[in-house]
Design a protein around this motif. Structure first.
Motif, PDB file in Angstrom:
ATOM      1  N   PHE A   1       0.834  -1.200   0.000  1.00 22.12           N
ATOM      2  CA  PHE A   1       0.000   0.000   0.000  1.00 22.12           C
ATOM      3  C   PHE A   1       0.867   1.248   0.000  1.00 22.12           C
ATOM      4  CE2 PHE A   1       0.366  -2.018   4.102  1.00 22.12           C
ATOM      5  CZ  PHE A   1       0.811  -1.028   4.954  1.00 22.12           C
ATOM      6  N   SER A   2       0.380   2.248  -0.711  1.00 19.50           N
ATOM      7  CA  SER A   2       1.098   3.507  -0.853  1.00 19.50           C
ATOM      8  C   SER A   2       0.957   4.342   0.414  1.00 19.50           C
ATOM      9  CB  SER A   2       0.547   4.283  -2.046  1.00 19.50           C
ATOM     10  OG  SER A   2       1.059   5.595  -2.096  1.00 19.50           O
ATOM     11  N   LEU A   3       2.073   4.952   0.839  1.00 20.93           N
ATOM     12  CA  LEU A   3       2.073   5.824   2.011  1.00 20.93           C
ATOM     13  C   LEU A   3       2.277   7.283   1.635  1.00 20.93           C
ATOM     14  CD1 LEU A   3       4.199   3.609   4.413  1.00 20.93           C
ATOM     15  CD2 LEU A   3       1.737   3.992   4.514  1.00 20.93           C
ATOM     16  N   SER A   4       3.022   7.535   0.586  1.00 28.00           N
ATOM     17  CA  SER A   4       3.201   8.902   0.088  1.00 28.00           C
ATOM     18  C   SER A   4       3.379   8.827  -1.413  1.00 28.00           C
ATOM     19  CB  SER A   4       4.404   9.586   0.746  1.00 28.00           C
ATOM     20  OG  SER A   4       5.619   8.956   0.353  1.00 28.00           O
TER      21      SER A   4
ATOM     22  N   GLN B   1      10.965  11.881  -9.412  1.00 28.41           N
ATOM     23  CA  GLN B   1       9.829  11.249 -10.079  1.00 28.41           C
ATOM     24  C   GLN B   1       8.531  11.704  -9.410  1.00 28.41           C
ATOM     25  OE1 GLN B   1      10.867   6.966  -9.854  1.00 28.41           O
ATOM     26  NE2 GLN B   1      10.979   7.011 -12.071  1.00 28.41           N
ATOM     27  N   PRO B   2       8.142  12.958  -9.606  1.00 30.20           N
ATOM     28  CA  PRO B   2       6.916  13.438  -8.958  1.00 30.20           C
ATOM     29  C   PRO B   2       5.681  12.732  -9.499  1.00 30.20           C
ATOM     30  CG  PRO B   2       7.771  15.075 -10.505  1.00 30.20           C
ATOM     31  CD  PRO B   2       8.812  14.008 -10.400  1.00 30.20           C
ATOM     32  N   TYR B   3       4.674  12.660  -8.649  1.00 29.28           N
ATOM     33  CA  TYR B   3       3.416  12.010  -9.012  1.00 29.28           C
ATOM     34  C   TYR B   3       2.633  12.916  -9.964  1.00 29.28           C
ATOM     35  CZ  TYR B   3      -0.844   9.236  -8.266  1.00 29.28           C
ATOM     36  OH  TYR B   3      -1.939   8.439  -8.423  1.00 29.28           O
ATOM     37  N   PRO B   4       2.054  12.378 -11.044  1.00 30.45           N
ATOM     38  CA  PRO B   4       1.366  13.239 -12.025  1.00 30.45           C
ATOM     39  C   PRO B   4       0.007  13.719 -11.531  1.00 30.45           C
ATOM     40  CG  PRO B   4       1.195  10.927 -12.675  1.00 30.45           C
ATOM     41  CD  PRO B   4       2.101  10.969 -11.483  1.00 30.45           C
ATOM     42  N   LEU B   5      -0.250  15.020 -11.702  1.00 26.02           N
ATOM     43  CA  LEU B   5      -1.561  15.615 -11.444  1.00 26.02           C
ATOM     44  C   LEU B   5      -2.223  15.960 -12.770  1.00 26.02           C
ATOM     45  CD1 LEU B   5      -0.752  18.193  -8.601  1.00 26.02           C
ATOM     46  CD2 LEU B   5      -1.689  15.884  -8.331  1.00 26.02           C
ATOM     47  N   LYS B   6      -3.553  15.953 -12.779  1.00 27.08           N
ATOM     48  CA  LYS B   6      -4.312  16.371 -13.947  1.00 27.08           C
ATOM     49  C   LYS B   6      -5.206  17.540 -13.556  1.00 27.08           C
ATOM     50  CE  LYS B   6      -8.321  13.341 -13.164  1.00 27.08           C
ATOM     51  NZ  LYS B   6      -7.996  13.021 -11.797  1.00 27.08           N
ATOM     52  N   VAL B   7      -5.711  18.245 -14.543  1.00 30.63           N
ATOM     53  CA  VAL B   7      -6.704  19.281 -14.274  1.00 30.63           C
ATOM     54  C   VAL B   7      -7.978  18.604 -13.775  1.00 30.63           C
ATOM     55  CG1 VAL B   7      -8.104  21.111 -15.284  1.00 30.63           C
ATOM     56  CG2 VAL B   7      -5.713  20.828 -15.990  1.00 30.63           C
ATOM     57  N   GLY B   8      -8.542  19.132 -12.679  1.00 31.11           N
ATOM     58  CA  GLY B   8      -9.679  18.496 -12.025  1.00 31.11           C
ATOM     59  C   GLY B   8      -9.302  18.083 -10.621  1.00 31.11           C
ATOM     60  N   ASP B   9     -10.025  17.135 -10.054  1.00 28.28           N
ATOM     61  CA  ASP B   9      -9.763  16.656  -8.695  1.00 28.28           C
ATOM     62  C   ASP B   9      -8.804  15.485  -8.713  1.00 28.28           C
ATOM     63  OD1 ASP B   9     -11.418  18.569  -7.677  1.00 28.28           O
ATOM     64  OD2 ASP B   9     -13.112  17.237  -7.298  1.00 28.28           O
ATOM     65  N   ASN B  10      -7.793  15.533  -7.845  1.00 28.50           N
ATOM     66  CA  ASN B  10      -6.799  14.477  -7.710  1.00 28.50           C
ATOM     67  C   ASN B  10      -6.787  13.986  -6.268  1.00 28.50           C
ATOM     68  OD1 ASN B  10      -4.914  14.787 -10.377  1.00 28.50           O
ATOM     69  ND2 ASN B  10      -5.639  16.786  -9.694  1.00 28.50           N
ATOM     70  N   ASP B  11      -6.691  12.689  -6.090  1.00 28.78           N
ATOM     71  CA  ASP B  11      -6.576  12.108  -4.754  1.00 28.78           C
ATOM     72  C   ASP B  11      -5.123  12.168  -4.298  1.00 28.78           C
ATOM     73  OD1 ASP B  11      -9.281  11.445  -4.645  1.00 28.78           O
ATOM     74  OD2 ASP B  11      -8.953   9.527  -5.656  1.00 28.78           O
ATOM     75  N   GLY B  12      -4.879  12.863  -3.166  1.00 32.86           N
ATOM     76  CA  GLY B  12      -3.536  12.993  -2.623  1.00 32.86           C
ATOM     77  C   GLY B  12      -3.329  12.091  -1.426  1.00 32.86           C
ATOM     78  N   ARG B  13      -2.067  11.863  -1.091  1.00 34.65           N
ATOM     79  CA  ARG B  13      -1.754  11.017   0.053  1.00 34.65           C
ATOM     80  C   ARG B  13      -0.393  11.419   0.600  1.00 34.65           C
ATOM     81  NH1 ARG B  13      -2.024   6.198  -2.387  1.00 34.65           N
ATOM     82  NH2 ARG B  13      -4.255   6.149  -2.006  1.00 34.65           N
ATOM     83  N   VAL B  14      -0.298  11.514   1.916  1.00 39.47           N
ATOM     84  CA  VAL B  14       0.985  11.785   2.552  1.00 39.47           C
ATOM     85  C   VAL B  14       1.074  10.961   3.820  1.00 39.47           C
ATOM     86  CG1 VAL B  14       0.221  13.758   3.960  1.00 39.47           C
ATOM     87  CG2 VAL B  14       2.613  13.617   3.207  1.00 39.47           C
ATOM     88  N   GLY B  15       2.264  10.457   4.120  1.00 42.16           N
ATOM     89  CA  GLY B  15       2.438   9.601   5.287  1.00 42.16           C
ATOM     90  C   GLY B  15       2.803  10.376   6.530  1.00 42.16           C
ATOM     91  N   LEU B  16       2.848   9.647   7.638  1.00 40.44           N
ATOM     92  CA  LEU B  16       3.289  10.195   8.906  1.00 40.44           C
ATOM     93  C   LEU B  16       4.624   9.564   9.269  1.00 40.44           C
ATOM     94  CD1 LEU B  16      -0.069  10.071  10.899  1.00 40.44           C
ATOM     95  CD2 LEU B  16       0.754  11.765   9.290  1.00 40.44           C
TER      96      LEU B  16
ATOM     97  N   ASN C   1      -5.275  11.033   3.609  1.00 43.63           N
ATOM     98  CA  ASN C   1      -5.718  11.386   2.259  1.00 43.63           C
ATOM     99  C   ASN C   1      -6.175  12.839   2.208  1.00 43.63           C
ATOM    100  OD1 ASN C   1      -5.330   8.733   1.306  1.00 43.63           O
ATOM    101  ND2 ASN C   1      -7.340   8.111   2.070  1.00 43.63           N
ATOM    102  N   TYR C   2      -6.100  13.425   1.057  1.00 41.73           N
ATOM    103  CA  TYR C   2      -6.590  14.780   0.835  1.00 41.73           C
ATOM    104  C   TYR C   2      -6.884  14.919  -0.641  1.00 41.73           C
ATOM    105  CZ  TYR C   2      -1.587  15.105  -0.137  1.00 41.73           C
ATOM    106  OH  TYR C   2      -0.319  14.878  -0.602  1.00 41.73           O
ATOM    107  N   THR C   3      -7.360  16.078  -1.040  1.00 40.53           N
ATOM    108  CA  THR C   3      -7.709  16.328  -2.443  1.00 40.53           C
ATOM    109  C   THR C   3      -6.914  17.513  -2.968  1.00 40.53           C
ATOM    110  OG1 THR C   3      -9.951  15.472  -2.136  1.00 40.53           O
ATOM    111  CG2 THR C   3      -9.585  16.880  -4.046  1.00 40.53           C
TER     112      THR C   3
END
Length: 553
Positions: free
Chosen positions: A408-411, A417-432, A545-547
């Motif tokens: 499972f992804s944590l961040s 190698q940044p994660y690709p974003l698109k125009v619109g809503d994107n599901d974000g994730r960051v770990g602790l 998670n965040y948007t």
């Protein structure tokens, strides 16, 4: 009935997990008969296209053009075009032509335009054998045709899509709705595509994103040639793909289609590098060109291929894996760069089990963990490069069974190698923070044209005395996915001064970034601060998670 896009991946994996991998039935169930031409066993006639050709221009279709590629179809191959009504029925408009060199289709002189079923039937270049096929083959595509506007290509993926359109349009779904809200997601889930299949090309470079997806087309086309997939098998696969709504609801029926899918997935995963290298060499020899060498792509495929090929990936858990004194190696497929957690469950104690995560089987450990009296082993590995393969080696001093193994992804993303974003809503994730390990940074790149964009980030826990996150925005002058100039080697956007820093103690952040001259030049870095320091759990892997909403202004 078709389902919400948000349910696509979960439902698909449930269906595939139940389907299993060892169907032996030879039944077809194929009903793809409209407008078809059965294969023949005639020997392909000699033609100028049988000799190597000198490359001329880039093979990206010009207005009124497309390309037919299984490998490329032979010069003089029959192309039929049948107009379609909005409900998928035939409109009565018909037209035919023949392919030119490199499988080019010219729609000049068609005399009408609109949505159509394009069918190509003839001999093709076998990219694995390096010879022209003795049997004819048929590939189809549904797409708008025109003598003056961009048309597109016909290939393996458009053939799957054609039967999907043909099946669902009569049930009240428009071409645009199926393409934009369903089929694109399904092809991403199954084959790792983010580009429409009619835009892909086996013989030339288009742009970095399209080239990465053309790699997938080349891989699966080569795998298809390697296993000797027949017309009947491909049509049965397309039929099952359509009728099951890409695997949702009913499981794929045992038979020709599912058997072909399993063989195709296994061949692509087990022999990826060999297949692609051989295909590129044969295309280069015959046509004087092939798509450029790009990084391995099959690891971007989601849980479908994991279920069938025994890989561990983020959306494809493995079940009931026996472990003994002989080490067991499990390939791990990482789609996107970032930090990941591994969870191994047992029915009883994990005592005596040793897990080693490494680059290759038997390689030096990136991370290792040993079992305890608890019923699971869990550890974090960071940062991992995306679009590549790793290995999980499991061993035990007594026989045990891992009831479930999860990745499972944590961040998301790394500096290079940044994660690709698109125009619109994107599901974000960051770990602790996990014990002494920092796992608190996610990196992003907006994949979009030049312009000014508004970013709104929210949805993470807030209300603490410390700002929950700090977000930095960058307006860099390069696309980090492309080769950097020699004098910029080692640089990345995140080691430069940010254009924007949003560090207020708020439940959401909003700011704007601009690059009016080039695409894909805007970047974000999100660092967990308050949520990191106030919600540490040293025993388990946790993320929030965040948007990220992106709007062009």
């Amino acid at each position: 009935m078709k389902r919400s896009r948000s349910l696509i991946l979960f439902s698909l994996l449930v269906a595939l997990a139940l389907a299993g991998c060892n169907s032996g039935s030879s039944g077809s169930g194929n009903e793809d008969t409209a407008g078809t031409t059965p294969p023949t066993n005639t020997t392909p006639p000699a033609s100028p296209d049988d000799q190597p050709t000198e490359p001329t221009t880039v093979l990206e279709p010009s207005p009124g053009e497309g390309y037919a590629q299984k490998g490329p179809f032979q010069n003089g191959t029959t192309v039929t075009v049948e107009g379609l009504n909005p409900n998928g029925s035939l409109s009565g408009n018909t037209w035919s032509t023949e392919t030119g060199p490199d499988g080019k289709i010219s729609f000049q002189g068609i005399g009408w335009e609109g949505l159509a079923m394009v069918t190509v039937t003839g001999h093709y270049f076998n990219e694995i054998a390096g010879t022209w096929s003795p049997d004819t083959f048929r590939l189809r595509a549904v797409m708008p045709v025109s003598s003056s506007e961009l048309v597109g290509n016909v290939n393996l993926f458009t053939h799957l899509a054609a039967r999907y359109y043909e099946y669902w349009m009569p049930q009240g779904y428009s071409y645009e709705e199926l393409r934009d809200e369903y089929l694109n997601d399904y092809l991403m889930t199954w084959f790792g595509l983010s580009t429409l299949p009619e835009n892909l090309n086996l013989l030339d470079s288009i742009d970095p994103e399209t080239d990465r997806d053309s790699y997938m087309l080349l891989l699966y086309s080569a795998a298809m040639a390697s296993i000797g997939m027949t017309q009947e098998e491909l049509d049965a696969l397309a039929e099952d793909f359509a009728r099951t709504d890409a695997g949702y609801g009913d499981d794929w029926p045992d038979g020709t289609g599912k058997d072909a899918l399993v063989r195709l997935f296994n061949e692509a995963q087990q022999n990826e590098q060999t297949l692609v290298a051989q295909a590129r060499q044969n295309l280069e020899t015959e046509f004087g060109r092939s798509m450029p060498a790009v990084s391995a792509g099959s690891n971007r495929v989601a849980g479908t291929i994991c279920v069938y090929a025994g890989l561990l990936c983020e959306w494809g858990d493995l079940y009931n894996i026996p472990i003994g004194t002989e080490p067991r190696d499990i390939p791990v497929s990482i789609n996107f760069a970032g930090s990941y957690g591994v969870l191994i469950n047992f029915d009883g104690s994990s005592q005596g089990v040793n897990a080693v995560f490494s680059n290759i089987p038997g390689g030096s450990a990136i991370r290792s963990a040993s079992g305890t009296a608890s019923s699971f082993i869990e550890f974090m590995v960071r940062p991992l490069a995306g679009d590549r393969r790793y290995n999980l080696r499991l061993g035990s001093n007594v026989a045990k069974t891992a009831t479930r193994i999860s990745l499972f992804s944590l961040s998301q993303g790394t500096e290079t190698q940044p994660y690709p974003l698109k125009v619109g809503d994107n599901d974000g994730r960051v770990g602790l923070e996990w014990g002494t390990s920092r796992n608190t940074d996610s990196y992003y790149q907006l994949i979009a044209g030049p312009g000014r964009y508004r970013f709104t980030i929210g949805g993470y826990p807030c209300g603490t005395t410390i700002a929950p996150v700090v977000i930095r925005g960058y307006e860099w002058d390069l696309d980090i996915r492309e080769p950097l100039p020699e004098d910029r080697q080692g640089n990345n956007p995140f080691n430069t001064a940010p254009a924007v820093v949003a560090d207020e103690n708020s439940c959401s952040h909003q700011f704007e970034l601009e690059n009016d001259t080039h695409p894909n030049r805007l970047y974000l870095h999100l660092e967990a601060i308050g949520i990191r320091d106030t919600m540490i759990n040293v025993n388990r892997a946790i993320h929030h998670n965040y948007t990220i909403r992106v709007e062009r202004i």
